[in-house]
Design an enzyme around this catalytic site. Structure first.
Site, PDB file in Angstrom:
ATOM      1  N   CYS A   1      -4.079  86.093 -41.779  1.00  0.00           N
ATOM      2  CA  CYS A   1      -3.312  85.555 -42.284  1.00  0.00           C
ATOM      3  C   CYS A   1      -4.277  84.351 -42.584  1.00  0.00           C
ATOM      4  CB  CYS A   1      -2.034  85.082 -41.372  1.00  0.00           C
ATOM      5  SG  CYS A   1      -2.504  84.179 -39.859  1.00  0.00           S
TER       6      CYS A   1
ATOM      7  N   HIS B   1       0.349  78.532 -44.972  1.00  0.00           N
ATOM      8  CA  HIS B   1      -1.189  78.738 -44.405  1.00  0.00           C
ATOM      9  C   HIS B   1      -1.057  77.466 -45.469  1.00  0.00           C
ATOM     10  CE1 HIS B   1      -0.069  79.864 -40.771  1.00  0.00           C
ATOM     11  NE2 HIS B   1      -1.313  80.905 -40.577  1.00  0.00           N
TER      12      HIS B   1
HETATM   13  P1  NAP Z   1       5.357  88.420 -31.457  1.00  0.00           P
HETATM   14  O1  NAP Z   1       6.023  87.580 -32.557  1.00  0.00           O
HETATM   15  O2  NAP Z   1       4.418  87.786 -30.285  1.00  0.00           O
HETATM   16  O3  NAP Z   1       5.310  89.772 -31.303  1.00  0.00           O
HETATM   17  C1  NAP Z   1       4.383  91.015 -30.092  1.00  0.00           C
HETATM   18  C2  NAP Z   1       5.146  92.455 -30.714  1.00  0.00           C
HETATM   19  O4  NAP Z   1       4.606  93.247 -29.355  1.00  0.00           O
HETATM   20  C3  NAP Z   1       6.943  92.440 -30.049  1.00  0.00           C
HETATM   21  O5  NAP Z   1       7.390  93.239 -30.633  1.00  0.00           O
HETATM   22  C4  NAP Z   1       6.134  92.966 -28.797  1.00  0.00           C
HETATM   23  O6  NAP Z   1       7.530  93.518 -28.174  1.00  0.00           O
HETATM   24  C5  NAP Z   1       5.134  93.295 -28.874  1.00  0.00           C
HETATM   25  N1  NAP Z   1       4.204  93.426 -27.383  1.00  0.00           N
HETATM   26  C6  NAP Z   1       4.100  92.954 -26.422  1.00  0.00           C
HETATM   27  N2  NAP Z   1       3.350  93.262 -25.432  1.00  0.00           N
HETATM   28  C7  NAP Z   1       3.925  94.512 -25.546  1.00  0.00           C
HETATM   29  C8  NAP Z   1       3.126  95.678 -25.067  1.00  0.00           C
HETATM   30  N3  NAP Z   1       2.580  95.419 -23.569  1.00  0.00           N
HETATM   31  N4  NAP Z   1       3.668  97.145 -25.412  1.00  0.00           N
HETATM   32  C9  NAP Z   1       4.000  96.973 -25.946  1.00  0.00           C
HETATM   33  N5  NAP Z   1       4.625  96.372 -27.109  1.00  0.00           N
HETATM   34  C10 NAP Z   1       4.084  95.158 -26.470  1.00  0.00           C
HETATM   35  O7  NAP Z   1       3.771  88.785 -32.239  1.00  0.00           O
HETATM   36  P2  NAP Z   1       3.646  88.003 -34.663  1.00  0.00           P
HETATM   37  O8  NAP Z   1       3.088  87.117 -34.664  1.00  0.00           O
HETATM   38  O9  NAP Z   1       4.296  88.913 -35.342  1.00  0.00           O
HETATM   39  O10 NAP Z   1       1.794  88.543 -34.279  1.00  0.00           O
HETATM   40  C11 NAP Z   1       1.989  90.570 -34.081  1.00  0.00           C
HETATM   41  C12 NAP Z   1       0.532  90.671 -34.828  1.00  0.00           C
HETATM   42  O11 NAP Z   1       0.221  90.066 -36.007  1.00  0.00           O
HETATM   43  C13 NAP Z   1      -0.626  89.985 -33.976  1.00  0.00           C
HETATM   44  O12 NAP Z   1      -1.886  90.895 -33.686  1.00  0.00           O
HETATM   45  C14 NAP Z   1      -0.567  88.837 -34.948  1.00  0.00           C
HETATM   46  O13 NAP Z   1      -2.021  88.479 -33.977  1.00  0.00           O
HETATM   47  C15 NAP Z   1      -1.109  89.708 -35.871  1.00  0.00           C
HETATM   48  N6  NAP Z   1      -0.863  88.460 -36.838  1.00  0.00           N
HETATM   49  C16 NAP Z   1      -0.106  88.155 -36.566  1.00  0.00           C
HETATM   50  C17 NAP Z   1       0.591  86.782 -38.365  1.00  0.00           C
HETATM   51  C18 NAP Z   1       1.100  85.726 -37.906  1.00  0.00           C
HETATM   52  O14 NAP Z   1       1.741  84.859 -39.090  1.00  0.00           O
HETATM   53  N7  NAP Z   1       2.109  85.619 -36.869  1.00  0.00           N
HETATM   54  C19 NAP Z   1      -0.203  87.208 -39.279  1.00  0.00           C
HETATM   55  C20 NAP Z   1      -1.154  87.326 -39.130  1.00  0.00           C
HETATM   56  C21 NAP Z   1      -1.486  88.416 -38.049  1.00  0.00           C
HETATM   57  P3  NAP Z   1       8.670  92.459 -26.860  1.00  0.00           P
HETATM   58  O15 NAP Z   1      10.242  91.792 -27.826  1.00  0.00           O
HETATM   59  O16 NAP Z   1       9.024  93.877 -26.513  1.00  0.00           O
HETATM   60  O17 NAP Z   1       8.348  92.173 -26.205  1.00  0.00           O
END
Ligand code: NAP
Length: 367
Positions: A162, A257
């Site tokens: 991002c 960002h």
């Molecule tokens: P997050 O808020 O921590 O959400 C994680 C998601 O993954 C939740 O839906 C969670 O489900 C699920 N999850 C966790 N453990 C799991 C498991 N064992 N099996 C299946 N599902 C599982 O993370 P996020 O910020 O949304 O980021 C998601 C992805 O996008 C990451 O790979 C991150 O690096 C990438 N990303 C994020 C951003 C950003 O700005 N935040 C930008 C670019 C890319 P539960 O709710 O059931 O735990």
């Protein structure tokens, strides 16, 4: 035109929520499948998200009645495909790189295209890191990827970290206009939503700046080279330039960002006026594609000395434009500027949806 039924893996997380908000009234795609961890599986989305929804915009009412599936249980996704409820998935999982890599391969192997936000597959040679306006031609690797893996309908594309969109789109515009960019020095000021939910503890970030985000500097220095790379022998070969040095910091901002960037050009150096002209006239994608989430103008220039600012500029044009300001000569390199993009929209879910729109327009999805 019937909408394509789509799934969101990681639908309960920060990025997953943005997907559901942005897809709530999307003209081409309709969310009919949501999946997360086993902790959330088996319950209605409304029940799982009670008290957890983070955004001012809602999800579509029909999504609330969907039962959250376990993203690890591929048989449920295959059944949804057979029932006509799933055409492809957006992957916004956070569960460890190896597990995500294996799971995304499994979905694609089962004939379900994966458009991913996770970093797990960014360094897989035949998986493109797409920024729709910069390297749309990298979709040409999809048939090669499918052939090499023996996949029929499935494939994987990813979007970059991002933090890099706010400078990769302007840097690409300069390269496209014929200017070599030899060196790039960047200091990022990254919002807390970039760490997911619950993310950085409040006691670590309020009244503070954290000068370290694990893995982020490596990603910021390498991913641009793959985005600017070429397809050679069935894989994407990195570009040799620019040489990049990144400092990545976490700051007490919720969304958006910021990046302070200095650029050094090759022998041919544009003037500040030429650079402004290149950036304001950069259109990126052909207008005739009419992709619903594409910003009208991917790069917005602000003339005020104190812009861009996250609170004032992150939402410009559906939060899909990159806002630039403070374009001026640099005493070490040639020019410097400040870039800003919305990390969970342009840098995550919005960028993923724009990639899906591009793939649909090119005939890779929905037929
Ligand atoms: P997050 O808020 O921590 O959400 C994680 C998601 O993954 C939740 O839906 C969670 O489900 C699920 N999850 C966790 N453990 C799991 C498991 N064992 N099996 C299946 N599902 C599982 O993370 P996020 O910020 O949304 O980021 C998601 C992805 O996008 C990451 O790979 C991150 O690096 C990438 N990303 C994020 C951003 C950003 O700005 N935040 C930008 C670019 C890319 P539960 O709710 O059931 O735990």
């Amino acid at each position: 035109m019937a909408k394509i039924p789509v799934g969101v893996l990681g639908a309960t997380g920060m990025v997953g929520q943005q997907y559901l908000a942005l897809l709530a009234d999307h003209p081409w795609f309709e969310v009919q499948y949501v999946a997360a961890s086993p902790r959330s599986a088996g319950k209605h989305y409304n029940d799982v998200m009670a008290g957890r929804w983070q955004l001012p915009q809602p999800y579509a009412p029909a999504v609330g009645d969907l039962v959250v599936e376990d993203a690890n249980d591929l048989s449920r996704a295959i059944a949804a495909v057979k029932a006509g409820r799933l055409g492809f998935v957006f992957s916004a999982l956070e569960m460890g790189k190896d597990a995500i890599h294996a799971l995304e391969d499994a979905y694609a192997g089962a004939g379900i295209p994966v458009i991913s936000n996770a970093s797990a597959n960014r360094w897989t040679g035949d998986v493109p890191i797409l920024i729709a306006e910069v390297n749309p031609h990298h979709t040409d690797i999809i048939p090669l990827q499918q052939k090499a893996r023996g996949w029929d309908k499935g494939f994987i594309v990813v979007k970059p970290n991002c933090s890099i969109q706010s400078y990769m789109i302007p840097v690409y515009a300069l390269i496209k206009a014929g200017y070599e960019v030899k060196r790039l020095f960047v200091t990022t000021l990254q919002a807390v939503s970039g760490a997911g939910y619950p993310g950085v503890p409040s006691l670590d970030i309020i009244d503070n700046v954290v000068p370290y985000i694990g893995g982020e500097e490596e990603k910021s220095e390498l991913e641009p080279l793959k985005v600017l790379g070429s397809i050679v022998g069935g894989i994407i070969q990195n570009a040799a330039e620019p040489k990049i040095s990144a400092h990545c910091n976490r700051v007490p901002v919720v969304n958006g960002h910021t990046a302070c960037v200095s650029l050094e050009f090759g022998v041919k150096k544009p003037t500040i006026e030429e650079i402004k002209q290149i950036w304001t006239s950069f259109s990126g994608l052909p207008q005739e594609l009419a992709l619903p989430l594409a910003p009208k103008q991917p790069i917005i220039l602000r003339d005020e000395a104190n812009r861009p600012q996250p609170r004032k500029d992150r939402d410009t044009d559906k939060a899909m434009s990159v806002t630039l300001g403070r374009i001026r000569p640099c005493k070490l390199f040639d020019i410097r500027f400040v870039g800003l993009s919305h990390n969970t929209i342009r840098g995550a879910a919005g960028g993923g949806i724009l990639n899906a729109e591009l793939l649909k327009a090119k005939g890779y999805l929905g037929s």
